[in-house]
Scaffold this motif. Structure first.
Motif, PDB file in Angstrom:
ATOM      1  N   UNK A   1      -2.405   1.581   0.885  1.00 58.19           N
ATOM      2  CA  UNK A   1      -0.953   1.559   0.907  1.00 58.19           C
ATOM      3  C   UNK A   1      -0.423   2.917   0.489  1.00 58.19           C
ATOM      4  N   UNK A   2       0.727   3.299   1.038  1.00 57.85           N
ATOM      5  CA  UNK A   2       1.318   4.609   0.732  1.00 57.85           C
ATOM      6  C   UNK A   2       2.821   4.431   0.607  1.00 57.85           C
ATOM      7  N   UNK A   3       3.327   4.658  -0.619  1.00 58.02           N
ATOM      8  CA  UNK A   3       4.755   4.525  -0.921  1.00 58.02           C
ATOM      9  C   UNK A   3       5.331   5.911  -1.144  1.00 58.02           C
ATOM     10  N   UNK A   4       6.335   6.284  -0.328  1.00 56.72           N
ATOM     11  CA  UNK A   4       6.929   7.609  -0.442  1.00 56.72           C
ATOM     12  C   UNK A   4       8.430   7.518  -0.196  1.00 56.72           C
ATOM     13  N   UNK A   5       9.113   8.621  -0.468  1.00 56.29           N
ATOM     14  CA  UNK A   5      10.559   8.690  -0.213  1.00 56.29           C
ATOM     15  C   UNK A   5      10.940  10.165  -0.048  1.00 56.29           C
ATOM     16  N   UNK A   6      12.068  10.437   0.629  1.00 54.87           N
ATOM     17  CA  UNK A   6      12.895   9.480   1.354  1.00 54.87           C
ATOM     18  C   UNK A   6      12.277   9.188   2.710  1.00 54.87           C
ATOM     19  N   UNK A   7      12.856   8.251   3.453  1.00 51.90           N
ATOM     20  CA  UNK A   7      12.401   8.054   4.825  1.00 51.90           C
ATOM     21  C   UNK A   7      13.160   9.011   5.744  1.00 51.90           C
ATOM     22  N   UNK A   8      12.577   9.280   6.898  1.00 52.90           N
ATOM     23  CA  UNK A   8      13.184  10.214   7.851  1.00 52.90           C
ATOM     24  C   UNK A   8      14.056   9.491   8.863  1.00 52.90           C
ATOM     25  N   UNK A   9      13.500   8.443   9.485  1.00 48.95           N
ATOM     26  CA  UNK A   9      14.223   7.715  10.530  1.00 48.95           C
ATOM     27  C   UNK A   9      14.335   6.232  10.189  1.00 48.95           C
ATOM     28  N   UNK A  10      13.216   5.611   9.817  1.00 45.15           N
ATOM     29  CA  UNK A  10      13.193   4.177   9.543  1.00 45.15           C
ATOM     30  C   UNK A  10      12.930   3.895   8.071  1.00 45.15           C
ATOM     31  N   UNK A  11      13.691   2.980   7.494  1.00 52.45           N
ATOM     32  CA  UNK A  11      13.478   2.516   6.124  1.00 52.45           C
ATOM     33  C   UNK A  11      12.026   2.096   5.898  1.00 52.45           C
ATOM     34  N   UNK A  12      11.389   1.576   6.944  1.00 54.20           N
ATOM     35  CA  UNK A  12      10.034   1.018   6.808  1.00 54.20           C
ATOM     36  C   UNK A  12       8.960   2.089   6.633  1.00 54.20           C
ATOM     37  N   UNK A  13       9.324   3.367   6.849  1.00 51.71           N
ATOM     38  CA  UNK A  13       8.362   4.456   6.622  1.00 51.71           C
ATOM     39  C   UNK A  13       7.899   4.532   5.172  1.00 51.71           C
ATOM     40  N   UNK A  14       8.676   3.981   4.263  1.00 48.44           N
ATOM     41  CA  UNK A  14       8.355   4.062   2.840  1.00 48.44           C
ATOM     42  C   UNK A  14       7.154   3.201   2.449  1.00 48.44           C
ATOM     43  N   UNK A  15       6.733   2.308   3.336  1.00 44.86           N
ATOM     44  CA  UNK A  15       5.742   1.288   2.967  1.00 44.86           C
ATOM     45  C   UNK A  15       4.602   1.266   3.985  1.00 44.86           C
ATOM     46  N   UNK A  16       3.835   2.343   4.054  1.00 47.84           N
ATOM     47  CA  UNK A  16       2.770   2.440   5.048  1.00 47.84           C
ATOM     48  C   UNK A  16       1.507   1.741   4.560  1.00 47.84           C
ATOM     49  N   UNK A  17       0.796   1.132   5.474  1.00 46.42           N
ATOM     50  CA  UNK A  17      -0.573   0.672   5.225  1.00 46.42           C
ATOM     51  C   UNK A  17      -1.421   1.184   6.376  1.00 46.42           C
ATOM     52  N   UNK A  18      -2.477   1.919   6.035  1.00 44.33           N
ATOM     53  CA  UNK A  18      -3.326   2.485   7.067  1.00 44.33           C
ATOM     54  C   UNK A  18      -2.595   3.471   7.956  1.00 44.33           C
ATOM     55  N   UNK A  19      -1.569   4.146   7.418  1.00 41.85           N
ATOM     56  CA  UNK A  19      -0.823   5.135   8.189  1.00 41.85           C
ATOM     57  C   UNK A  19       0.177   4.548   9.160  1.00 41.85           C
ATOM     58  N   UNK A  20       0.391   3.240   9.104  1.00 41.12           N
ATOM     59  CA  UNK A  20       1.333   2.582  10.014  1.00 41.12           C
ATOM     60  C   UNK A  20       2.394   1.860   9.193  1.00 41.12           C
ATOM     61  N   UNK A  21       3.597   1.800   9.736  1.00 35.04           N
ATOM     62  CA  UNK A  21       4.660   1.099   9.012  1.00 35.04           C
ATOM     63  C   UNK A  21       4.745  -0.350   9.509  1.00 35.04           C
ATOM     64  N   UNK A  22       5.185  -1.249   8.636  1.00 37.01           N
ATOM     65  CA  UNK A  22       5.276  -2.653   9.036  1.00 37.01           C
ATOM     66  C   UNK A  22       6.376  -2.863  10.067  1.00 37.01           C
ATOM     67  N   UNK A  23       6.232  -3.905  10.877  1.00 37.34           N
ATOM     68  CA  UNK A  23       7.318  -4.295  11.768  1.00 37.34           C
ATOM     69  C   UNK A  23       8.453  -4.884  10.930  1.00 37.34           C
ATOM     70  N   UNK A  24       9.625  -4.991  11.531  1.00 35.90           N
ATOM     71  CA  UNK A  24      10.757  -5.608  10.832  1.00 35.90           C
ATOM     72  C   UNK A  24      10.404  -7.029  10.407  1.00 35.90           C
ATOM     73  N   UNK A  25       9.769  -7.784  11.329  1.00 35.03           N
ATOM     74  CA  UNK A  25       9.449  -9.186  11.046  1.00 35.03           C
ATOM     75  C   UNK A  25       8.434  -9.312   9.925  1.00 35.03           C
ATOM     76  N   UNK A  26       7.546  -8.318   9.819  1.00 33.20           N
ATOM     77  CA  UNK A  26       6.521  -8.347   8.776  1.00 33.20           C
ATOM     78  C   UNK A  26       7.122  -8.072   7.394  1.00 33.20           C
ATOM     79  N   UNK A  27       8.030  -7.099   7.337  1.00 35.41           N
ATOM     80  CA  UNK A  27       8.561  -6.684   6.033  1.00 35.41           C
ATOM     81  C   UNK A  27       9.682  -7.593   5.531  1.00 35.41           C
ATOM     82  N   UNK A  28      10.433  -8.208   6.443  1.00 35.93           N
ATOM     83  CA  UNK A  28      11.637  -8.959   6.048  1.00 35.93           C
ATOM     84  C   UNK A  28      11.391 -10.014   4.974  1.00 35.93           C
ATOM     85  N   UNK A  29      10.332 -10.847   5.056  1.00 34.22           N
ATOM     86  CA  UNK A  29      10.151 -11.868   4.013  1.00 34.22           C
ATOM     87  C   UNK A  29       9.936 -11.281   2.624  1.00 34.22           C
TER      88      UNK A  29
END
Length: 432
Positions: free
Chosen positions: A75-103
């Motif tokens: 997992x990789x937590x960083x700030x700020x994001x550039x384009x998408x809020x979800x960039x802050x919460x990477x796993x394996x270099x990929x950001x979660x989909x909206x549906x994945x992160x929403x819950x």
């Protein structure tokens, strides 16, 4: 954690962004309370924690990529994001989909105290820790947001702490001297937990050394306990146990070699703590690391570089990297936040430019280009003012010949808006 159709990502994001109205609040009590109501997800995780003025993200992404090369779920937590809020919460270099992160967003909102809401950063920190815990990452790479000692991320107990370069920043919160800044950053050092640092100014180095001694934390310093030897091409690393030759990093700019050295020291210390990482995975991780918006080449003719340099130290480093690039002319597109040291940034970068275009992102803290222009003229520069970013980019590209260099810099907020305008996606999405 299943997805409820009622947990609408856009509505949750709107609520989260509204928390920015509460500004910055240094201290750990609110984060502690929030995590307590979530069942303290951080307690089951392993971490590497990074603080510093410049180079945190680049160092962190090299660590994360190397650990991924070793087959670990990171997992990789960083700030700020550039384009998408979800960039802050990477796993394996990929950001979660909206549906994945929403819950997960819904869960943190559910336990937030409405009478004393968390700040935006407290919310995102709790969200990251909950998300990484539920996804069972092997290790989470965590960047501080502001300072260190009272930063919301300082709730964690890392395997290793890393401190990058230090310079004056956010002085209204962190203090007006290098020693005061160093005290805040050194706040991430934990008892008997190893810490590695970049080469620091003597005043800062003394503060960090004293804190490490007080906490019996083994201290490893670039230039002393580990070294980077710069070659014409690449660099060598003489480490705590590893000795690696002919290294390269996927991140642009010769200055990244020092960040890479710190990343390697952190990886060596993680290996000592029992994580399965070795020198060859580390080598591949450096080569494959990518960190959007940091000396990022987005075109070749003309050579076009995006860089989020936003303070004098970063701009001086950027200026050194730009001087090394062959070019006919330099076209500089610059936009800054209002709270930055504008004269120092203009001194570092302005004289290099054959055409200086001053602009701004659509962001409430952005400096007015006309105000920047007055400061530029006071230094003998002759800027062009383009109040909107789109026309500023159009003017830069229209003015550039194929052998010119277009440099777009001054703020990560500016870089993020450029990416949106040019439809550049910083990270792939979809991790499950």
């Amino acid at each position: 954690m299943g997805t409820d159709p009622g947990q609408d990502y856009q509505a949750l994001k709107k609520w989260a962004l509204s928390l920015q109205l509460f500004g910055i609040k240094l201290g750990l009590s609110s984060t502690e309370a929030l995590l307590g109501r979530l069942g303290n997800p951080e307690r089951g995780l392993k971490f590497i924690h990074l603080a510093g003025t410049n180079g945190k993200g680049s160092t962190a992404v090299m660590v994360a990529t190397a650990l991924q090369e070793a087959g670990l779920k990171v997992g990789f937590y960083s700030s700020p994001h550039l384009v998408s809020f979800r960039e802050r919460f990477l796993i394996g270099g990929r950001m979660p989909t909206r549906e994945h992160l929403a819950p997960f967003m819904a869960r943190v909102r559910e336990v937030a105290d409405e009478t004393e809401p968390p700040t935006f950063f407290e919310f995102t920190t709790a969200l990251a820790l909950l998300f990484f815990a539920q996804e069972k990452v092997d290790l989470a790479v965590m960047e501080t947001g502001l300072g260190g000692r009272l930063d919301a991320t300082n709730i964690i107990r890392p395997q290793v702490s890393l401190i990058t370069t230090l310079s004056l920043e956010h002085t209204q919160y962190l203090g007006s001297t290098i020693e005061a800044i160093a005290r805040e950053k050194a706040g991430i050092i934990k008892a008997k937990t190893p810490v590695a640092t970049q080469e620091l100014e003597p005043e800062a180095a003394g503060v960090v050394r004293a804190r490490a001694l007080e906490l019996e934390a083994p201290l490893y310093r670039l230039g002393q306990e580990f070294k980077v030897l710069v070659r014409e091409e690449g660099f060598d690393y003489q480490g705590l146990a590893w000795n690696l030759e002919n290294l390269r990093t996927g991140l642009g700019g010769g200055f990244q070699r020092l960040n890479a050295g710190l990343a390697l020291a952190g990886l060596e210390l993680l290996e000592r703590s029992g994580l399965g990482i070795g020198p060859e995975e580390a080598r591949r991780g450096l080569e494959r690391a990518a960190w959007p918006g940091r000396f990022q080449i987005i075109d070749r003719r003309p050579l076009t570089i995006l860089d989020g340099a936003h303070n004098p130290q970063a701009c001086q480093t950027l200026a050194g990297a730009v001087k090394a690039l062959p070019r006919e002319r330099l076209i500089l597109v610059l936009g800054l936040m209002s709270d930055k040291d504008h004269p120092a940034v203009l001194r570092a970068l302005g004289p290099l430019a054959d055409l200086l275009i001053l602009t701004r992102p659509v962001y409430q803290r952005a400096a007015q280009p006309q105000d920047l222009a007055a400061k530029a003229r006071a230094q003998g520069l002759e800027p062009v003012v383009e109040p909107e970013l789109g026309p500023a980019l159009d003017r830069a590209f229209a003015s550039a010949g194929p052998d010119d260099l277009v440099l777009i810099t001054g703020s990560l907020f500016l870089v993020g808006e450029v990416m949106e305008l040019l439809k550049i996606r910083p990270f792939p999405e979809g991790m499950g």
